[in-house]
Write a protein that holds these residues in place. Sequence first.
Motif, PDB file in Angstrom:
ATOM      1  N   GLY A 199       3.766  11.129  -0.255  1.00  0.00           N
ATOM      2  CA  GLY A 199       4.075  11.785  -1.516  1.00  0.00           C
ATOM      3  C   GLY A 199       5.199  11.040  -2.197  1.00  0.00           C
ATOM      4  O   GLY A 199       5.679  10.019  -1.709  1.00  0.00           O
ATOM      5  N   THR A 200       5.643  11.567  -3.313  1.00  0.00           N
ATOM      6  CA  THR A 200       6.721  10.927  -4.044  1.00  0.00           C
ATOM      7  C   THR A 200       8.052  11.167  -3.344  1.00  0.00           C
ATOM      8  O   THR A 200       8.454  12.307  -3.139  1.00  0.00           O
ATOM      9  CB  THR A 200       6.789  11.462  -5.481  1.00  0.00           C
ATOM     10  OG1 THR A 200       5.540  11.210  -6.141  1.00  0.00           O
ATOM     11  CG2 THR A 200       7.910  10.785  -6.256  1.00  0.00           C
ATOM     12  N   VAL A 201       8.720  10.098  -2.986  1.00  0.00           N
ATOM     13  CA  VAL A 201      10.040  10.179  -2.371  1.00  0.00           C
ATOM     14  C   VAL A 201      11.102  10.281  -3.456  1.00  0.00           C
ATOM     15  O   VAL A 201      12.018  11.096  -3.385  1.00  0.00           O
ATOM     16  CB  VAL A 201      10.305   8.944  -1.482  1.00  0.00           C
ATOM     17  CG1 VAL A 201      11.708   8.997  -0.885  1.00  0.00           C
ATOM     18  CG2 VAL A 201       9.256   8.853  -0.378  1.00  0.00           C
ATOM     19  N   ALA A 202      10.973   9.455  -4.476  1.00  0.00           N
ATOM     20  CA  ALA A 202      11.902   9.464  -5.601  1.00  0.00           C
ATOM     21  C   ALA A 202      11.252   8.737  -6.765  1.00  0.00           C
ATOM     22  O   ALA A 202      10.433   7.831  -6.569  1.00  0.00           O
ATOM     23  CB  ALA A 202      13.230   8.808  -5.230  1.00  0.00           C
ATOM     24  N   ALA A 203      11.603   9.122  -7.979  1.00  0.00           N
ATOM     25  CA  ALA A 203      11.045   8.475  -9.164  1.00  0.00           C
ATOM     26  C   ALA A 203      12.065   8.536 -10.290  1.00  0.00           C
ATOM     27  O   ALA A 203      12.841   9.493 -10.400  1.00  0.00           O
ATOM     28  CB  ALA A 203       9.738   9.144  -9.590  1.00  0.00           C
ATOM     29  N   GLY A 204      12.074   7.509 -11.111  1.00  0.00           N
ATOM     30  CA  GLY A 204      13.005   7.459 -12.228  1.00  0.00           C
ATOM     31  C   GLY A 204      12.995   6.082 -12.854  1.00  0.00           C
ATOM     32  O   GLY A 204      11.972   5.398 -12.845  1.00  0.00           O
ATOM     33  N   ARG A 251       7.347   3.508   6.304  1.00  0.00           N
ATOM     34  CA  ARG A 251       6.651   2.684   5.318  1.00  0.00           C
ATOM     35  C   ARG A 251       6.694   3.418   3.991  1.00  0.00           C
ATOM     36  O   ARG A 251       6.375   4.610   3.905  1.00  0.00           O
ATOM     37  CB  ARG A 251       5.202   2.440   5.696  1.00  0.00           C
ATOM     38  CG  ARG A 251       4.443   1.811   4.509  1.00  0.00           C
ATOM     39  CD  ARG A 251       2.969   1.691   4.671  1.00  0.00           C
ATOM     40  NE  ARG A 251       2.389   1.247   3.394  1.00  0.00           N
ATOM     41  CZ  ARG A 251       1.426   0.362   3.275  1.00  0.00           C
ATOM     42  NH1 ARG A 251       0.896  -0.184   4.335  1.00  0.00           N
ATOM     43  NH2 ARG A 251       0.971   0.025   2.083  1.00  0.00           N
ATOM     44  N   VAL A 252       7.082   2.690   2.939  1.00  0.00           N
ATOM     45  CA  VAL A 252       7.016   3.235   1.586  1.00  0.00           C
ATOM     46  C   VAL A 252       6.349   2.211   0.686  1.00  0.00           C
ATOM     47  O   VAL A 252       6.369   1.009   0.970  1.00  0.00           O
ATOM     48  CB  VAL A 252       8.415   3.597   1.020  1.00  0.00           C
ATOM     49  CG1 VAL A 252       9.056   4.715   1.823  1.00  0.00           C
ATOM     50  CG2 VAL A 252       9.325   2.384   0.959  1.00  0.00           C
ATOM     51  N   ASP A 253       5.757   2.696  -0.402  1.00  0.00           N
ATOM     52  CA  ASP A 253       5.172   1.828  -1.414  1.00  0.00           C
ATOM     53  C   ASP A 253       6.031   1.930  -2.664  1.00  0.00           C
ATOM     54  O   ASP A 253       6.208   3.016  -3.224  1.00  0.00           O
ATOM     55  CB  ASP A 253       3.733   2.237  -1.728  1.00  0.00           C
ATOM     56  CG  ASP A 253       2.798   1.975  -0.548  1.00  0.00           C
ATOM     57  OD1 ASP A 253       2.997   0.954   0.136  1.00  0.00           O
ATOM     58  OD2 ASP A 253       1.890   2.780  -0.315  1.00  0.00           O
ATOM     59  N   LEU A 254       6.550   0.799  -3.104  1.00  0.00           N
ATOM     60  CA  LEU A 254       7.396   0.746  -4.287  1.00  0.00           C
ATOM     61  C   LEU A 254       6.537   0.417  -5.501  1.00  0.00           C
ATOM     62  O   LEU A 254       5.969  -0.670  -5.599  1.00  0.00           O
ATOM     63  CB  LEU A 254       8.488  -0.317  -4.099  1.00  0.00           C
ATOM     64  CG  LEU A 254       9.365  -0.605  -5.311  1.00  0.00           C
ATOM     65  CD1 LEU A 254      10.156   0.638  -5.710  1.00  0.00           C
ATOM     66  CD2 LEU A 254      10.308  -1.764  -5.030  1.00  0.00           C
ATOM     67  N   GLN A 281       6.789   5.920  -3.109  1.00  0.00           N
ATOM     68  CA  GLN A 281       5.813   6.799  -2.486  1.00  0.00           C
ATOM     69  C   GLN A 281       5.797   6.568  -0.982  1.00  0.00           C
ATOM     70  O   GLN A 281       5.889   5.430  -0.519  1.00  0.00           O
ATOM     71  CB  GLN A 281       4.410   6.524  -3.051  1.00  0.00           C
ATOM     72  CG  GLN A 281       4.290   6.690  -4.555  1.00  0.00           C
ATOM     73  CD  GLN A 281       4.335   8.145  -4.985  1.00  0.00           C
ATOM     74  OE1 GLN A 281       3.752   9.008  -4.324  1.00  0.00           O
ATOM     75  NE2 GLN A 281       5.017   8.413  -6.087  1.00  0.00           N
ATOM     76  N   GLY A 282       5.689   7.638  -0.197  1.00  0.00           N
ATOM     77  CA  GLY A 282       5.624   7.491   1.247  1.00  0.00           C
ATOM     78  C   GLY A 282       5.898   8.801   1.950  1.00  0.00           C
ATOM     79  O   GLY A 282       6.109   9.835   1.309  1.00  0.00           O
ATOM     80  N   THR A 341      16.447  10.387   4.693  1.00  0.00           N
ATOM     81  CA  THR A 341      16.051   9.170   3.979  1.00  0.00           C
ATOM     82  C   THR A 341      15.636   9.494   2.561  1.00  0.00           C
ATOM     83  O   THR A 341      15.981   8.784   1.602  1.00  0.00           O
ATOM     84  CB  THR A 341      14.894   8.463   4.716  1.00  0.00           C
ATOM     85  OG1 THR A 341      15.315   8.116   6.037  1.00  0.00           O
ATOM     86  CG2 THR A 341      14.463   7.202   3.982  1.00  0.00           C
ATOM     87  N   ARG A 342      14.899  10.589   2.395  1.00  0.00           N
ATOM     88  CA  ARG A 342      14.485  11.016   1.052  1.00  0.00           C
ATOM     89  C   ARG A 342      15.711  11.247   0.161  1.00  0.00           C
ATOM     90  O   ARG A 342      15.753  10.801  -1.005  1.00  0.00           O
ATOM     91  CB  ARG A 342      13.653  12.290   1.154  1.00  0.00           C
ATOM     92  CG  ARG A 342      13.108  12.815  -0.183  1.00  0.00           C
ATOM     93  CD  ARG A 342      12.352  14.107   0.060  1.00  0.00           C
ATOM     94  NE  ARG A 342      11.240  13.898   0.958  1.00  0.00           N
ATOM     95  CZ  ARG A 342      10.029  13.509   0.569  1.00  0.00           C
ATOM     96  NH1 ARG A 342       9.796  13.299  -0.722  1.00  0.00           N
ATOM     97  NH2 ARG A 342       9.066  13.339   1.451  1.00  0.00           N
ATOM     98  N   SER A 343      16.720  11.889   0.706  1.00  0.00           N
ATOM     99  CA  SER A 343      17.928  12.174  -0.074  1.00  0.00           C
ATOM    100  C   SER A 343      18.672  10.894  -0.441  1.00  0.00           C
ATOM    101  O   SER A 343      19.159  10.740  -1.564  1.00  0.00           O
ATOM    102  CB  SER A 343      18.852  13.111   0.720  1.00  0.00           C
ATOM    103  OG  SER A 343      18.225  14.354   0.966  1.00  0.00           O
TER     104      SER A 343
END
Length: 256
Positions: free
Chosen positions: A148-153, A210-213, A229-230, A236-238
Motif C-alpha cells: 500500500g502507500t507508505v508515503a506520498a507528496g 522492499r518498496v517501489d519508489l 509503495q510497499g 519505518t512508515r513513520s
Amino acid sequence: MTDVEMLGRLFAALGADDVPGWVASEVEEGIPQLARYRLLRALAQDVRDWDAAAVAAVRDEIASAGGHAAVGVEDIARAVARETTFSVLYRLADPDGDDLPVELRRQLPGWALVETVSAGEVTGRVLGGLYEDLGVVLDAAVGAGRSGTVAAGWIWGTNLRPFCESLAAEVGYDFDDSDWPAVETALVGTDDELPLSDWYVYPLVGRRHRVDLHVAQSVGGGEVSVSVQGAVDGPTRSRVALLLDVMAPCRMIASE
C-alpha cells in the motif's frame, strides 16, 4: 604463506573457534568450510539481531497491514518466519552483504544457489534474487500483507537524490552511483498529472523491506511528486513520511 596458513588466518579473521579443526576439514576432506562458515556466520548475525525492538517492529508491521488488534502468537510466528526466510534468501544472493571489511571480502569465497536436473546434474543456471519475489509468492500462498502507500507528496527536484539515498537506507538498500543515473534519466519524460501507473517506478529491494519508489516531475516547475509503495512496519512508515515532510519545503544545494 602456505594455503594452510592463509586458511587459518581467514578463519581467525571471521572469529571462528577451533580454527585448526576448520582448516583440517577443508584441506583433508575437501569440504568448502571457509565458504560454509562465512554463510553461517552471516545468518547467525541475523538471528542475533532479533531483539525486543525487532519483535516490536514485527508487531507494528502486522498492525499496519491490517492484522488483529491483539496480535497473537500465530501472527508473530508467521511474521518471524517471513523475515527469516527473506534474510536467508538475501544472504544466498549477496555473499558480500555482511559486515566484513572490503579487503577481507576479496580474499574469501562466496556461493551461489544453482539449478539441477532430476539426476542432480548442474545446469549452470543460478537461482538469483529469490528474495525479490518472495512477497509475491507469499501473497498467493499464505495471504501475506499487500502493498500500500507508505508515503506520498512532493519534494524539490534538487532533493530527489538525497531522498532516494535516505529512503534506501531505511529499507536496507545500498543506493549508489549506479542507481541514481537510472532515476535521473527516466524522470525527464514524466508528468505528475498522469495516473500513478504512468510514473517512473524504481524498486528498492532492501535487507529489511522492499518498496517501489514512484516519481514524476511537475512539467514547467521544479517539483517532483513522490509516492512510496510497499509493505513496511509502523516505525519505518513513520520515518519515511517524516523524511518526505522534511524534504518538501527545503531546497538542498549540492556541495562543490
